[in-house]
Design an enzyme around this catalytic site. Structure first.
Site, PDB file in Angstrom:
ATOM      1  N   ILE A 197       0.847  -1.187   0.000  1.00 32.21           N
ATOM      2  CA  ILE A 197       0.000   0.000   0.000  1.00 32.21           C
ATOM      3  C   ILE A 197       0.887   1.243   0.000  1.00 32.21           C
ATOM      4  O   ILE A 197       0.767   2.118  -0.846  1.00 32.21           O
ATOM      5  CB  ILE A 197      -0.937   0.000   1.217  1.00 32.21           C
ATOM      6  CG1 ILE A 197      -1.863  -1.223   1.170  1.00 32.21           C
ATOM      7  CG2 ILE A 197      -1.770   1.284   1.250  1.00 32.21           C
ATOM      8  CD1 ILE A 197      -2.714  -1.385   2.405  1.00 32.21           C
ATOM      9  N   GLY A 199       4.420   0.662   0.664  1.00 33.71           N
ATOM     10  CA  GLY A 199       5.768   0.141   0.508  1.00 33.71           C
ATOM     11  C   GLY A 199       6.157  -0.039  -0.947  1.00 33.71           C
ATOM     12  O   GLY A 199       5.421   0.305  -1.871  1.00 33.71           O
ATOM     13  N   THR A 203       4.751  -9.068  -0.152  1.00 36.28           N
ATOM     14  CA  THR A 203       5.152 -10.422  -0.553  1.00 36.28           C
ATOM     15  C   THR A 203       4.408 -10.877  -1.802  1.00 36.28           C
ATOM     16  O   THR A 203       4.978 -11.545  -2.673  1.00 36.28           O
ATOM     17  CB  THR A 203       4.922 -11.411   0.603  1.00 36.28           C
ATOM     18  OG1 THR A 203       5.712 -11.007   1.726  1.00 36.28           O
ATOM     19  CG2 THR A 203       5.313 -12.816   0.202  1.00 36.28           C
ATOM     20  N   ASP A 256      -3.845   4.106  11.332  1.00 41.09           N
ATOM     21  CA  ASP A 256      -3.945   2.652  11.399  1.00 41.09           C
ATOM     22  C   ASP A 256      -4.245   2.302  12.849  1.00 41.09           C
ATOM     23  O   ASP A 256      -3.330   2.048  13.635  1.00 41.09           O
ATOM     24  CB  ASP A 256      -2.624   2.018  10.948  1.00 41.09           C
ATOM     25  CG  ASP A 256      -2.724   0.503  10.804  1.00 41.09           C
ATOM     26  OD1 ASP A 256      -3.842  -0.029  10.941  1.00 41.09           O
ATOM     27  OD2 ASP A 256      -1.681  -0.138  10.569  1.00 41.09           O
ATOM     28  N   LYS A 288       7.319   0.895  11.730  1.00 36.22           N
ATOM     29  CA  LYS A 288       6.008   1.093  12.344  1.00 36.22           C
ATOM     30  C   LYS A 288       6.076   0.992  13.863  1.00 36.22           C
ATOM     31  O   LYS A 288       5.160   1.435  14.557  1.00 36.22           O
ATOM     32  CB  LYS A 288       5.014   0.068  11.792  1.00 36.22           C
ATOM     33  CG  LYS A 288       4.713   0.244  10.311  1.00 36.22           C
ATOM     34  CD  LYS A 288       3.716  -0.787   9.817  1.00 36.22           C
ATOM     35  CE  LYS A 288       3.421  -0.598   8.331  1.00 36.22           C
ATOM     36  NZ  LYS A 288       2.462  -1.597   7.814  1.00 36.22           N
TER      37      LYS A 288
END
EC number: 2.4.2.57
Length: 507
Positions: A197, A199, A203, A256, A288
């Site tokens: 989102i 980054g 993965t 978040d 984070k």
């Protein structure tokens, strides 16, 4: 009640919403944000917006989410005013910091998934949990409701293993090593992952370089049972769908909520039937989780929530102040990970972190005795068993099992950043490393990203390349290069940091 004909607008907006001409809205007695019930071959509630020119009187404009519920588009539908969702009252209770019960949380999550809440109502729910927090009971209820309102996978064989990284560290490609290591030792590990989102590559973005990643829940089960592991995009499985709808609102708000994050992580683990989960919690500036103390609190909360849900959770607080490995961006990272699988050639940070976390899972799953999991993980890499298992996973997901690291193409346009002085690498700015990779085109342009030539503590000479930017489009390379030159994301200092003269100077 009114009889209206339907007009479809082929746009997905993420909720059940309809357009009424302002004349019809007045006739029905509804305003923007109110709800109407649409009755055709089935009944559906939707949120009203009004217009004086987009749809004529006598017509109901519907977006794709509503369109998909109806079949007979030539027939008029009945439209009547509807009551506001009861979930709105639950959200108000949360805003007022009043306790809620499990059935209210279940109803709220069901309305989120069924798209019965407006963006304003969803924003209020997110804000309430962000400001006031949630009790342990409320977080458990939210997690269970998120599991129950989506797909779940029930395996016949146990234990089921899983891994999650909290994120915030560039180049965190460790799942590409952990999954084949664990699967090669006879344990099942169906790894559902996200796309990036904010980054440079989740993965799922990375694995997509090697194979398709979009599968149904049933297909994920079949792949995992066939080869022992999977690396897929969770968004295609309908696992915990409430999470995606909340993220859509959280992203523009740049928040978040902590307790929603806990529920989101654990709902996805619960939905795949995970028995044992290892949590990677990187700590350090730019991550984070900035401090070890905050990491320890997060670990305790994840372990506690896992216990409530019947999952065994262990957490690893890991070093997060600089990138994992030396490559950031999908193809660059996959190339680096595949080299490790092929020949154990690669950055120590990538090998050590992957082996340590895989080792914890091997111990949790009974494949290795206590404190011997890491060595088994390293031996699985050295022996080629992890590479062979990765080939099986790639093939099971529809990719070419014979692909090698040298086959993976990176961006054709490159530019270097050079050291401006002799010295040592003192500091990385993770956020700017990620931003430069994104400006270069990652993760959508698979070949875009950055290569890091010098890491913390390594010596450099003036003029040495310390960073190379890769891009698939020249204009994106120019944007990324300009930002890299302006922000200086890798700090090089000489051994003498500063000279401070004496008070009186030389005589």
């Amino acid at each position: 009640m009114m009889q209206l004909k339907l007009e479809h607008y082929n746009i997905k907006i993420g909720q059940h919403k309809v357009l009424l001409n302002i004349v019809d809205a007045k006739e029905l007695g509804v305003n923007p944000g109110d709800r109407v019930r649409i009755r055709g071959h089935q009944s559906l509630s939707a949120i009203v917006d009004t217009t004086d020119d987009m749809v004529p009187p006598g017509t109901l404009g519907v977006f794709t989410e509503v369109y998909e519920h109806f079949e007979d588009w030539d027939k008029p539908v009945e439209v009547v005013p509807s009551f506001r969702s009861k979930s709105a009252a639950v959200i108000k209770k949360m805003l007022d910091k009043k306790p809620v019960v499990q059935d209210e949380i279940k109803m709220l999550v069901s309305d989120i998934v069924d798209e019965n809440l407006s963006d304003v109502e969803l924003s209020a729910f997110i804000t309430a949990s962000y400001i006031h927090g949630m009790t342990d009971d409320e977080v458990e209820w939210l997690t269970r409701a998120m599991i129950d309102t989506g797909d779940t996978i029930e395996f016949d064989t146990h234990p089921i293993m899983d891994k999650h990284s909290i994120g915030g560290v560039p180049g965190n490609k460790i799942s590409l090593l952990i999954v084949p290591i664990v699967a090669a030792n006879g344990l099942l590990i169906p790894k559902t992952s996200s796309r990036a989102i904010t980054g440079a590559g989740g993965t799922a973005d990375l694995m997509e370089v090697l194979s398709p990643v979009e599968f149904s829940s049933q297909e994920v089960k079949e792949i995992t049972e066939k080869v022992g592991g999977a690396l897929v995009w969770g968004g295609a499985t309908n696992i915990a769908p409430a999470d995606d709808k909340l993220i859509k609102i959280e992203y523009p708000l740049s928040i978040d909520p902590y307790y929603q994050m806990l529920a989101s992580i654990m709902a996805k683990k619960g939905a795949i039937g995970a028995d044992n989960v290892v949590m990677d919690i990187p700590v350090g500036p730019g991550t984070k989780v900035p401090t070890v103390q905050e990491g320890q609190k997060l670990a305790r909360d994840l372990i506690n929530l896992g216990h409530r849900l019947g999952m065994n959770v262990e957490c690893a607080i890991t070093y997060g102040s600089s990138p994992i490995g030396r490559r950031v961006g999908p193809s660059l990272e996959v190339k680096e990970a595949m080299k490790v699988l092929e020949s154990m050639e690669g950055p120590n940070s990538l090998i050590e972190k992957s082996a340590a976390l895989a080792g914890i899972l091997l111990e949790m799953g009974g494949a290795a005795p206590r404190d011997q999991g890491k060595e088994l993980a390293l031996e699985t890499l050295r022996s080629g068993k992890a590479l062979e298992k990765m080939k099986q996973i790639i093939e099971a997901q529809g990719g070419d099992p014979n692909i090698k690291s040298d086959d993976i193409q990176t961006g054709q346009y490159t530019a270097d950043i050079f050291a401006s002085t002799d010295g040592y690498v003192m500091e990385f700015d993770n956020k700017w490393i990620i931003e430069i990779a994104r400006l270069a085109g990652a993760p959508n342009d698979k070949g875009a990203g950055v290569a890091i030539h010098k890491k913390r503590g390594e010596q450099v000479k003036k003029g040495d390349p310390i960073l190379t930017i890769y891009a698939e489009k020249e204009i994106k390379l120019d944007n990324a290069l300009a930002t890299a030159q302006r922000t200086n994301p890798i700090i090089v200092e000489g051994m003498l940091l500063r000279r401070i003269p004496g008070t009186y100077g030389f005589q």
